[in-house]
Every structure is written in structure tokens, then in C-alpha cells.
Design an enzyme around this catalytic site. Structure first.
Site, PDB file in Angstrom:
ATOM      1  N   SER A   1       6.906  -0.902  -6.288  1.00 44.58           N
ATOM      2  CA  SER A   1       7.949  -0.831  -7.303  1.00 44.58           C
ATOM      3  C   SER A   1       7.884   0.488  -8.068  1.00 44.58           C
ATOM      4  O   SER A   1       6.839   1.150  -8.118  1.00 44.58           O
ATOM      5  CB  SER A   1       7.811  -1.994  -8.283  1.00 44.58           C
ATOM      6  OG  SER A   1       6.650  -1.835  -9.083  1.00 44.58           O
TER       7      SER A   1
ATOM      8  N   PHE B   1       3.654  -6.169  -0.434  1.00 42.77           N
ATOM      9  CA  PHE B   1       3.676  -7.433   0.302  1.00 42.77           C
ATOM     10  C   PHE B   1       4.782  -7.509   1.332  1.00 42.77           C
ATOM     11  O   PHE B   1       4.699  -8.277   2.288  1.00 42.77           O
ATOM     12  CB  PHE B   1       3.817  -8.613  -0.673  1.00 42.77           C
ATOM     13  CG  PHE B   1       5.203  -8.772  -1.260  1.00 42.77           C
ATOM     14  CD1 PHE B   1       6.213  -9.416  -0.561  1.00 42.77           C
ATOM     15  CD2 PHE B   1       5.499  -8.275  -2.524  1.00 42.77           C
ATOM     16  CE1 PHE B   1       7.487  -9.555  -1.106  1.00 42.77           C
ATOM     17  CE2 PHE B   1       6.766  -8.408  -3.073  1.00 42.77           C
ATOM     18  CZ  PHE B   1       7.770  -9.052  -2.357  1.00 42.77           C
TER      19      PHE B   1
ATOM     20  N   GLU C   1      -2.395  -8.427  -2.073  1.00 40.51           N
ATOM     21  CA  GLU C   1      -3.187  -9.656  -2.105  1.00 40.51           C
ATOM     22  C   GLU C   1      -2.363 -10.883  -1.738  1.00 40.51           C
ATOM     23  O   GLU C   1      -2.920 -11.969  -1.528  1.00 40.51           O
ATOM     24  CB  GLU C   1      -3.813  -9.840  -3.490  1.00 40.51           C
ATOM     25  CG  GLU C   1      -2.844 -10.098  -4.623  1.00 40.51           C
ATOM     26  CD  GLU C   1      -2.250  -8.832  -5.227  1.00 40.51           C
ATOM     27  OE1 GLU C   1      -1.711  -8.916  -6.348  1.00 40.51           O
ATOM     28  OE2 GLU C   1      -2.319  -7.753  -4.567  1.00 40.51           O
TER      29      GLU C   1
ATOM     30  N   GLU D   1      16.434  -3.626  -9.833  1.00 43.48           N
ATOM     31  CA  GLU D   1      16.094  -3.913  -8.446  1.00 43.48           C
ATOM     32  C   GLU D   1      15.712  -5.392  -8.364  1.00 43.48           C
ATOM     33  O   GLU D   1      14.671  -5.808  -8.865  1.00 43.48           O
ATOM     34  CB  GLU D   1      14.937  -3.046  -7.956  1.00 43.48           C
ATOM     35  CG  GLU D   1      14.614  -3.294  -6.494  1.00 43.48           C
ATOM     36  CD  GLU D   1      13.402  -2.516  -6.014  1.00 43.48           C
ATOM     37  OE1 GLU D   1      13.383  -2.161  -4.814  1.00 43.48           O
ATOM     38  OE2 GLU D   1      12.483  -2.271  -6.802  1.00 43.48           O
TER      39      GLU D   1
ATOM     40  N   CYS E   1      12.823  -2.406   0.317  1.00 43.57           N
ATOM     41  CA  CYS E   1      13.354  -1.327  -0.521  1.00 43.57           C
ATOM     42  C   CYS E   1      14.547  -0.637   0.121  1.00 43.57           C
ATOM     43  O   CYS E   1      15.245   0.127  -0.544  1.00 43.57           O
ATOM     44  CB  CYS E   1      12.265  -0.317  -0.842  1.00 43.57           C
ATOM     45  SG  CYS E   1      11.686   0.634   0.587  1.00 43.57           S
TER      46      CYS E   1
ATOM     47  N   LYS F   1      -5.950  -0.662   0.560  1.00 47.73           N
ATOM     48  CA  LYS F   1      -5.888  -1.826  -0.328  1.00 47.73           C
ATOM     49  C   LYS F   1      -4.529  -2.477  -0.110  1.00 47.73           C
ATOM     50  O   LYS F   1      -3.533  -2.060  -0.661  1.00 47.73           O
ATOM     51  CB  LYS F   1      -6.045  -1.393  -1.790  1.00 47.73           C
ATOM     52  CG  LYS F   1      -6.626  -2.478  -2.731  1.00 47.73           C
ATOM     53  CD  LYS F   1      -5.825  -3.753  -2.818  1.00 47.73           C
ATOM     54  CE  LYS F   1      -4.569  -3.602  -3.643  1.00 47.73           C
ATOM     55  NZ  LYS F   1      -3.839  -4.927  -3.797  1.00 47.73           N
TER      56      LYS F   1
END
Length: 497
Positions: free
Chosen positions: A226, A149, A176, A382, A281, A173
Site C-alpha cells: 500500500s 498478500f 504473514e 484504494e 494494484c 519477508k
């Protein structure tokens, strides 16, 4: 309510599952759209479309592929503001940050435009009498990308432009949580002349992810997200015989030596820790202050942190926007409370922050934690939010040992005026991307992005030369055209003479 559907075979395809996910405006907290969740059959339809398209795209000339990519780059440039607005509306980041994301994604499109140079093979002539050996690279087939995202336009562009330039077809993909940007990227690719089925977008959740990982016609999968999910992607992908490049999480350390320009270091710590609300990240999440720099450096960072303007991403005055969801905001805030309980000093507390007129938005102020124990959750996990930890060490050796003990090795930076110390750090630190007085060392498009240890699963980094290698397979061709004078039978073992 607007529904974000799939893009398959060069056209919009309505979702048929009856399952939808909410798409929020993080600045208001209101659900403004919904996204269709694909069924296994819908994923299969996208893969079948991509497989059919590969029959012609995989053999298309480099000139044709390049022409499409140049046109695509032109369209992206013309629509960059529109794409940035979609990002801001669904992710929440400020418009300038969203524009920067689009620009960095376009770097990879520009790299893909040079594919005739990147796919040049090798030729060795006369390796034996009238024998030549050539090495070439060919596309894999249908490949897939699963993206996060936090960069809904840039990370997909890290993947599909290189993949399709190499002759593959692609099934994307996207997250969402903010699906519109990826959908728009696919629309523009079709407008640029990309043949139907070469780039497809299936929206969805774990059902879609698992089907892509299991589908026998998917040859390779790229992932950014992640660490726990990256591990899952790698194991499941390999189980089903696929190439996998899965980029995971991070805990990026910024080492500040006593000789550093502390004003500059404080500015860069602010930018790297709190930009995009810390949801990246490559964010700096730990500052390691060496020697007697700690008090002064923390004071400078705190002064700057307290003056940041937090507000809606579409407000030109905002320097930082909201977080992606209410649940994520609350989780990030919990790390500030736990850090206090676990021995850290909370210098700036951003929890409980609200923006006037946007009280229901997913806003969180910035937090600065000093003297954070390495056993604290805020240091170990994280956080993926606007929380900066400061850890103090007595010496450079203590600092490098601390950084190298981290289970992550994504990015890191050193701030110093000492060239010898910087050179030593480059060689000794265990991370895939290193900055010297550069806090977020994201490589330009023609160098590859990726970390070490629990930040990367798979053998290849993303984009750059590693991207070309990942999306192609090598073939070595040995040829001999006998001279008419040759002849006879020789049953001995061939020798290179």
C-alpha cells in the site's frame, strides 16, 4: 495445527519468538495454520547467513548462476499446480488465477536465466593513447524483499531471481497472511542447487520489517504494498542508508471513448475489476465513460456482473473467490454503503453475499457504482476489492484531466478504435503503465513494472532493466599498459590527446 516457519541457510528453522499469526482459509473462514513471527535476533541470523553466503555467491561465475536458475525454472514448472494450490488455500483466488500468477512469476526467472547477456559491460578502447575504459556492474551484497498478500508467489519472483542472478544474496519477508507459497519457492531453489544462505525467508510482522530496514548489512530493500507503507519503507530505508524501490497503491482508470467496441470494453472491465476479487494494484477500479457511452456501457457491465460465479477457489466453476480476511471484506463492503450516501448510484450491490456451504467464508459479491462523485470515498480511496466505479465526462479532455488529477499513477487504459486518440492518450496520461484496448497493462518480464506519483517511491521500477540496475552498482575502470618505450616524468595535467 501446522506452523509455517523460517527458511534460513537452506533449511527449515523453527520460530523461537513464541509469537504466531493466524493463517486462514478464506473460503471457509477457518484458521488452518499459523505462521511464526521472527524476532530481531532471528532476522539478524538470516542476514548473517546471507552475508556469509555472499562471499562465494557474489564471485560465482555467470555460468554457475545460470545453471541453477535454469534448473529452478524446470522445478517451478513441475510444481506449478502445487504452488497454485497453496495460493488458493491461503489467499482464496481461483485456481486458474493462481496458475496465472505462477506463470507470470516464472517469466522473471526466465529473464534471470539470461543474466550473462544482461550483465554485459561496456568497453571503449584507445580513449587516450593506450588507455581503455570499461564499465561493469557488480552485486550489492545482501538485499531484502518485503512482499504483499495478493500475489504471494509472483511478487517475490519479481525480486529474488533477478537479485540472485546479479550475484546478491536475499532475505525475503512475505506477507504473514499467506506465507506458504514463498516458503515453497525457497525450498525449490535449494533443490535446484542454490547454495545455502543465498535465499532466506523470515516470516513475521512489523518487527521483522523494521529490522530489515535498520540492519546495517542490508544494502537495498524492495517492497510492494500500500502507499502509506511504501512511503514508510522509503523514508526508513533511506534513513538507514539503503537503496529503496517501494511500489505503492493505485486507482487505475479505464477510459472508454464513444467509438469503442462496448461489448469488448464491458468484458474487459469485468475481467480487470473483479479478477482476483479486485485485490490487485493493477485492477481497474474506475471506468471513465466519455460522451453518451455511459448508459449503454453501464448496462452491459451490470448484465455481466450479475452472472459471475462466486465460490471457493478450488471449485473449477468459480470465477471469483473470497477476500483475504473477514476484516478486509467488511471494509470493502463499507465503501458501497458510503458511496450510496455520498451520491453514487448503486447499480449492483454485492454486500451481504454468501456462498451456500461456506457461510463463514470471506465472500463478497461484486458491486458496480455509477455516476460516482469524485469527492466520494469510493472514488478517492484504494478499495482493493470487487467494487467498480463509473465516472462520466463529456469530452476526452475532461477525462484526461480527471485521470491526471489522481494522486496515483500506476496503470491506466484507453478503449477506442481511433489510433490518433490512443497515441495522444499514451503521451498525455500521467501513469507508468498504459494499455491501449488492454485493461491490465502489466509488462512482460523484460520490461519493467512500476507507476508514477504515489504509486512508486524510489528511482527504479521492478524487474526488467530497472531491476538489473537496482540490484547492481556500476564501476568504471580506466587502464593503461605503457609501451616499454614510454618513460620520463610529466607533472602537467593529463589530457586526452
Amino acid at each position: 495445527m501446522k506452523t509455517i516457519n523460517h527458511w534460513i541457510g537452506g533449511k527449515a528453522v523453527d520460530g523461537a519468538s513464541g509469537r504466531f499469526g493466524p493463517v486462514y482459509n478464506p473460503a471457509t473462514g477457518a484458521q488452518e495454520k499459523q505462521v511464526a513471527f521472527a524476532t530481531v535476533d532471528e532476522v539478524d541470523a538470516a542476514v548473517a547467513t546471507a552475508q556469509a553466503a555472499f562471499e562465494t555467491w557474489g564471485t560465482a561465475s555467470l555460468a554457475r548462476r545460470t545453471a541453477v536458475l535454469f534448473k529452478y525454472r524446470e522445478l517451478l514448472d513441475a510444481h506449478r499446480d502445487e504452488i497454485a494450490e497453496l495460493i488458493t488455500a491461503e489467499h482464496g483466488k481461483v485456481h486458474s488465477d493462481a496458475l496465472g500468477e505462477v506463470a507470470r512469476g516464472m517469466e522473471i526467472v526466465e529473464l534471470a536465466c539470461s543474466i550473462p547477456q544482461l550483465l554485459k559491460g561496456e568497453l571503449s578502447t584507445q580513449v587516450s593513447t593506450r588507455v581503455d575504459v570499461a564499465a561493469i556492474r557488480q552485486p550489492l551484497g545482501v538485499v531484502a524483499g518485503i512482499t504483499p498478500f495478493n500475489f504471494p508467489a509472483m511478487v517475490p519472483m519479481w525480486m529474488f531471481p533477478i537479485a540472485i542472478a546479479c550475484g546478491n544474496t536475499f532475505v525475503l519477508k512475505p506477507s504473514e497472511k499467506d506465507p506458504s507459497a514463498s516458503y515453497r519457492l525457497a525450498e525449490l531453489a535449494t533443490e535446484a542447487g542454490l547454495p545455502d544462505g543465498v535465499l532466506n525467508v523470515v516470516q513475521g510482522d512489523k518487527v521483522a520489517v523494521d529490522r530489515l530496514l535498520e540492519h546495517p548489512d542490508i544494502t537495498a530493500v524492495s517492497f510492494v504494498g500500500s502507499t502509506p507503507i511504501a512511503k514508510y519503507i522509503q523514508l526508513k530505508g533511506i534513513e538507514h542508508g539503503k537503496r529503496v524501490q517501494a511500489l505503492g497503491g493505485a486507482k487505475n482508470h479505464m477510459l472508454v471513448l464513444p467509438d469503442a467496441d462496448l461489448d469488448y470494453a464491458a468484458d474487459q472491465a469485468i475481467n480487470a475489476a473483479y479478477g482476483s476479487a479486485g485485490e490487485r494494484c493493477m485492477a481497474v477500479s474506475v471506468v471513465v465513460a466519455v460522451g453518451d457511452t455511459g448508459d449503454e456501457l453501464v448496462g452491459k457491465i451490470a448484465e455481466r456482473a450479475k452472472g459471475l460465479k462466486i465460490g471457493p477457489g478450488n471449485d473449477a466453476a468459480s470465477e471469483m473467490g473470497p477476500l483475504i480476511t473477514r476484516e478486509h471484506r467488511d471494509k470493502v463492503a463499507s465503501y458501497v454503503d458510503s458511496a450510496r450516501a455520498q451520491g453514487a448510484e448503486v447499480v449492483v450491490d454485492g454486500t451481504g453475499y454468501t456462498v451456500e456451504g461456506h457461510e463463514d467464508g470471506f465472500f463478497l459479491g461484486v458491486s458496480l457504482l455509477d455516476k460516482v462523485p469524485v469527492t466520494a470515498d469510493a472514488y478517492r480511496d484504494e478499495i482493493f476489492g470487487p467494487v467498480l466505479c463509473v465516472v462520466r465526462t463529456e469530452t476526452y479532455d475532461d477525462a484526461i484531466a480527471l485521470i491526471n488529477r489522481s494522486r496515483w499513477g500506476n496503470g491506466t487504459a484507453i478503449f477506442t478504435r481511433d489510433g490518433g486518440a490512443a497515441r495522444r492518450f499514451q503521451l498525455e496520461v500521467q501513469a507508468g503503465m498504459v494499455g491501449v484496448n488492454v485493461p491490465i497493462p502489466v509488462p512482460v518480464g523484460y520490461h519493467s513494472f512500476g507507476g508514477w506519483k504515489d504509486s512508486l517511491f524510489g528511482d527504479h521500477h521492478i524487474y526488467g532493466n530497472d531491476g538489473i540496475a537496482f540490484y547492481t552498482q556500476g564501476k568504471v575502470i580506466t587502464t593503461r599498459w605503457p609501451d616499454p618505450a614510454d618513460g620520463g616524468i610529466n607533472l602537467g595535467f593529463p589530457s586526452h590527446s
